[in-house]
Design a protein around this motif. Structure first.
Motif, PDB file in Angstrom:
ATOM      1  N   SER A 108      41.160  48.962   5.608  1.00  0.00           N
ATOM      2  CA  SER A 108      42.092  47.731   5.563  1.00  0.00           C
ATOM      3  C   SER A 108      42.032  46.756   6.379  1.00  0.00           C
ATOM      4  CB  SER A 108      43.409  48.762   5.811  1.00  0.00           C
ATOM      5  OG  SER A 108      43.343  49.122   6.998  1.00  0.00           O
ATOM      6  N   ARG A 109      41.180  46.947   7.340  1.00  0.00           N
ATOM      7  CA  ARG A 109      40.889  45.823   8.453  1.00  0.00           C
ATOM      8  C   ARG A 109      39.454  44.921   8.165  1.00  0.00           C
ATOM      9  NH1 ARG A 109      44.660  43.983  12.016  1.00  0.00           N
ATOM     10  NH2 ARG A 109      43.006  43.619  13.855  1.00  0.00           N
ATOM     11  N   THR A 110      39.536  43.801   7.799  1.00  0.00           N
ATOM     12  CA  THR A 110      38.397  42.904   7.754  1.00  0.00           C
ATOM     13  C   THR A 110      38.108  41.979   8.979  1.00  0.00           C
ATOM     14  OG1 THR A 110      38.658  43.002   5.276  1.00  0.00           O
ATOM     15  CG2 THR A 110      37.342  41.025   6.175  1.00  0.00           C
ATOM     16  N   ARG A 111      37.093  41.768   9.633  1.00  0.00           N
ATOM     17  CA  ARG A 111      36.692  40.942  10.430  1.00  0.00           C
ATOM     18  C   ARG A 111      36.154  39.634   9.803  1.00  0.00           C
ATOM     19  NH1 ARG A 111      37.748  40.074  15.734  1.00  0.00           N
ATOM     20  NH2 ARG A 111      35.998  39.119  16.765  1.00  0.00           N
ATOM     21  N   ILE A 112      36.902  38.509  10.433  1.00  0.00           N
ATOM     22  CA  ILE A 112      36.527  37.215   9.787  1.00  0.00           C
ATOM     23  C   ILE A 112      35.797  36.310  10.980  1.00  0.00           C
ATOM     24  CG2 ILE A 112      37.668  35.106   8.831  1.00  0.00           C
ATOM     25  CD1 ILE A 112      39.620  36.667   7.337  1.00  0.00           C
ATOM     26  N   THR A 113      34.956  35.672  10.703  1.00  0.00           N
ATOM     27  CA  THR A 113      34.353  34.815  11.452  1.00  0.00           C
ATOM     28  C   THR A 113      34.327  33.594  11.120  1.00  0.00           C
ATOM     29  OG1 THR A 113      32.954  36.704  12.316  1.00  0.00           O
ATOM     30  CG2 THR A 113      32.343  34.365  13.136  1.00  0.00           C
ATOM     31  N   GLU A 114      34.609  32.418  11.538  1.00  0.00           N
ATOM     32  CA  GLU A 114      34.549  30.949  10.826  1.00  0.00           C
ATOM     33  C   GLU A 114      33.774  29.915  11.955  1.00  0.00           C
ATOM     34  OE1 GLU A 114      38.682  30.358   9.982  1.00  0.00           O
ATOM     35  OE2 GLU A 114      39.114  29.544  11.991  1.00  0.00           O
ATOM     36  N   ASP A 115      33.079  28.828  11.568  1.00  0.00           N
ATOM     37  CA  ASP A 115      32.771  27.963  12.261  1.00  0.00           C
ATOM     38  C   ASP A 115      33.598  26.663  11.787  1.00  0.00           C
ATOM     39  OD1 ASP A 115      30.817  29.583  13.080  1.00  0.00           O
ATOM     40  OD2 ASP A 115      29.011  28.683  12.143  1.00  0.00           O
ATOM     41  N   THR A 116      34.713  26.187  12.388  1.00  0.00           N
ATOM     42  CA  THR A 116      35.656  25.409  12.337  1.00  0.00           C
ATOM     43  C   THR A 116      36.014  24.307  13.431  1.00  0.00           C
ATOM     44  OG1 THR A 116      37.224  26.969  12.770  1.00  0.00           O
ATOM     45  CG2 THR A 116      36.933  26.620  10.406  1.00  0.00           C
ATOM     46  N   ALA A 117      36.748  23.357  12.902  1.00  0.00           N
ATOM     47  CA  ALA A 117      37.288  22.504  14.050  1.00  0.00           C
ATOM     48  C   ALA A 117      38.376  21.815  13.404  1.00  0.00           C
ATOM     49  CB  ALA A 117      35.820  21.525  14.286  1.00  0.00           C
ATOM     50  N   LEU A 118      39.174  21.235  14.382  1.00  0.00           N
ATOM     51  CA  LEU A 118      40.306  20.539  13.895  1.00  0.00           C
ATOM     52  C   LEU A 118      39.743  19.009  13.974  1.00  0.00           C
ATOM     53  CD1 LEU A 118      43.085  21.988  16.453  1.00  0.00           C
ATOM     54  CD2 LEU A 118      42.927  21.817  14.081  1.00  0.00           C
ATOM     55  N   GLY A 119      40.224  18.294  12.828  1.00  0.00           N
ATOM     56  CA  GLY A 119      39.747  16.982  12.607  1.00  0.00           C
ATOM     57  C   GLY A 119      38.418  16.858  12.630  1.00  0.00           C
ATOM     58  N   ARG A 175      32.639  28.498  16.759  1.00  0.00           N
ATOM     59  CA  ARG A 175      32.838  29.794  16.301  1.00  0.00           C
ATOM     60  C   ARG A 175      34.035  30.784  16.722  1.00  0.00           C
ATOM     61  NH1 ARG A 175      28.316  33.136  14.763  1.00  0.00           N
ATOM     62  NH2 ARG A 175      28.087  30.931  13.455  1.00  0.00           N
ATOM     63  N   ARG A 176      34.595  30.994  15.517  1.00  0.00           N
ATOM     64  CA  ARG A 176      36.143  31.443  15.923  1.00  0.00           C
ATOM     65  C   ARG A 176      36.038  32.829  15.046  1.00  0.00           C
ATOM     66  NH1 ARG A 176      39.080  27.147  17.457  1.00  0.00           N
ATOM     67  NH2 ARG A 176      38.160  25.353  17.212  1.00  0.00           N
ATOM     68  N   ALA A 177      36.589  33.846  15.665  1.00  0.00           N
ATOM     69  CA  ALA A 177      36.814  35.242  15.232  1.00  0.00           C
ATOM     70  C   ALA A 177      38.411  35.710  15.085  1.00  0.00           C
ATOM     71  CB  ALA A 177      35.872  35.917  16.015  1.00  0.00           C
ATOM     72  N   GLY A 178      38.541  36.724  14.177  1.00  0.00           N
ATOM     73  CA  GLY A 178      39.992  37.452  14.036  1.00  0.00           C
ATOM     74  C   GLY A 178      39.802  38.375  12.839  1.00  0.00           C
ATOM     75  N   ASN A 179      40.970  39.072  12.882  1.00  0.00           N
ATOM     76  CA  ASN A 179      41.130  40.323  11.937  1.00  0.00           C
ATOM     77  C   ASN A 179      42.034  39.663  10.927  1.00  0.00           C
ATOM     78  OD1 ASN A 179      38.980  42.214  12.972  1.00  0.00           O
ATOM     79  ND2 ASN A 179      40.804  42.252  14.690  1.00  0.00           N
ATOM     80  N   ALA A 180      41.886  40.388   9.595  1.00  0.00           N
ATOM     81  CA  ALA A 180      42.746  40.292   8.620  1.00  0.00           C
ATOM     82  C   ALA A 180      43.029  41.584   7.706  1.00  0.00           C
ATOM     83  CB  ALA A 180      42.299  39.177   7.470  1.00  0.00           C
ATOM     84  N   THR A 181      43.976  41.771   7.305  1.00  0.00           N
ATOM     85  CA  THR A 181      44.409  43.194   6.794  1.00  0.00           C
ATOM     86  C   THR A 181      44.562  43.107   5.230  1.00  0.00           C
ATOM     87  OG1 THR A 181      45.760  43.806   8.687  1.00  0.00           O
ATOM     88  CG2 THR A 181      45.985  45.158   6.758  1.00  0.00           C
ATOM     89  N   LEU A 182      43.934  44.116   4.556  1.00  0.00           N
ATOM     90  CA  LEU A 182      43.789  44.021   3.044  1.00  0.00           C
ATOM     91  C   LEU A 182      45.362  44.462   2.653  1.00  0.00           C
ATOM     92  CD1 LEU A 182      40.510  45.971   2.076  1.00  0.00           C
ATOM     93  CD2 LEU A 182      41.190  43.459   1.664  1.00  0.00           C
ATOM     94  N   THR A 183      45.853  43.674   2.043  1.00  0.00           N
ATOM     95  CA  THR A 183      47.288  44.065   1.326  1.00  0.00           C
ATOM     96  C   THR A 183      46.973  44.613  -0.060  1.00  0.00           C
ATOM     97  OG1 THR A 183      48.289  42.205   2.630  1.00  0.00           O
ATOM     98  CG2 THR A 183      49.603  43.119   0.752  1.00  0.00           C
ATOM     99  N   ALA A 184      47.440  45.874  -0.333  1.00  0.00           N
ATOM    100  CA  ALA A 184      47.431  46.453  -1.683  1.00  0.00           C
ATOM    101  C   ALA A 184      48.304  45.489  -2.865  1.00  0.00           C
ATOM    102  CB  ALA A 184      47.813  47.941  -1.768  1.00  0.00           C
ATOM    103  N   THR A 185      47.472  44.797  -3.748  1.00  0.00           N
ATOM    104  CA  THR A 185      48.247  43.881  -4.807  1.00  0.00           C
ATOM    105  C   THR A 185      47.578  44.388  -6.210  1.00  0.00           C
ATOM    106  OG1 THR A 185      48.687  42.500  -3.083  1.00  0.00           O
ATOM    107  CG2 THR A 185      48.835  41.623  -5.268  1.00  0.00           C
ATOM    108  N   PRO A 186      48.173  44.667  -7.171  1.00  0.00           N
ATOM    109  CA  PRO A 186      47.803  44.409  -8.369  1.00  0.00           C
ATOM    110  C   PRO A 186      47.108  43.111  -8.804  1.00  0.00           C
ATOM    111  CG  PRO A 186      50.063  44.882  -8.640  1.00  0.00           C
ATOM    112  CD  PRO A 186      49.714  44.664  -7.158  1.00  0.00           C
ATOM    113  N   LEU A 187      45.909  42.964  -9.227  1.00  0.00           N
ATOM    114  CA  LEU A 187      45.413  41.601  -9.332  1.00  0.00           C
ATOM    115  C   LEU A 187      45.052  41.372 -10.825  1.00  0.00           C
ATOM    116  CD1 LEU A 187      42.949  41.185  -6.414  1.00  0.00           C
ATOM    117  CD2 LEU A 187      45.159  39.993  -6.825  1.00  0.00           C
TER     118      LEU A 187
END
Length: 163
Positions: free
Chosen positions: A132-143, A149-161
């Motif tokens: 259920s937990r996914t690790r996300i890493t992004e290379d991003t900047a404001l403007g 390099r930034r990192a965080g977690n996201a949770t899978l949401t059960a959804t019929p697609l």
């Protein structure tokens, strides 16, 4: 020496998961994950965000038994409206060599500029049951600042697609 903790994610992510259903005889049942990037209905994100790379580490479900000698089956599809600042062409690299994780890396041909008016959507069909937990890493900047390099977690949401 340990490296400092990465900065928190700038881009908004939504992960929706549809578990595999019974497959037809001789077919493999596939789980579906839909990742939407850049959709912020609550308006918390500061725009614009420049993006050079996004990586997702999708773990195998804790209770899943995946044979080590059986390859993971996966299909990816990106949905993106064409337009200036949207990365021109995105490449999806997949790595399934680690038995406990599938790694997806999304790379734009040129840096994308998320401004809240468009989204990038990745649909993944995979044979491996996912945690259920996914690790996300992004290379991003404001403007126009330099990407970080930034990192965080996201949770899978059960959804019929939809198919």
């Amino acid at each position: 020496m340990t490296s400092p903790n990465p900065a928190p994610l700038l881009l908004p992510y939504r992960l929706e998961h549809t578990p595999a259903t019974t497959a037809q005889p001789g077919a493999t049942a596939l789980h579906r994950v839909r990742l939407t990037i850049g959709d912020d209905p609550t308006g918390r994100t500061t725009w614009p965000i420049r993006c050079q790379r996004i990586a997702l580490a999708l773990p195998v479900a804790d209770n899943a038994s995946v044979p080590a000698d059986e390859p993971a089956i996966l299909r990816t599809r990106l949905d993106l409206e064409r337009g200036p600042g949207r990365g021109r062409q995105w490449l999806v690299e997949t790595t399934t060599t680690a038995p406990a994780t599938t790694l997806l890396t999304l790379l734009p041909a040129e840096p994308a500029r998320f401004d809240g008016t468009w989204t990038l959507a990745l649909t993944l069909d995979i044979s491996t049951p996912l945690g259920s937990r996914t690790r996300i890493t992004e290379d991003t900047a404001l403007g126009d600042t330099n990407p970080q390099r930034r990192a965080g977690n996201a949770t899978l949401t059960a959804t019929p697609l939809p198919n």
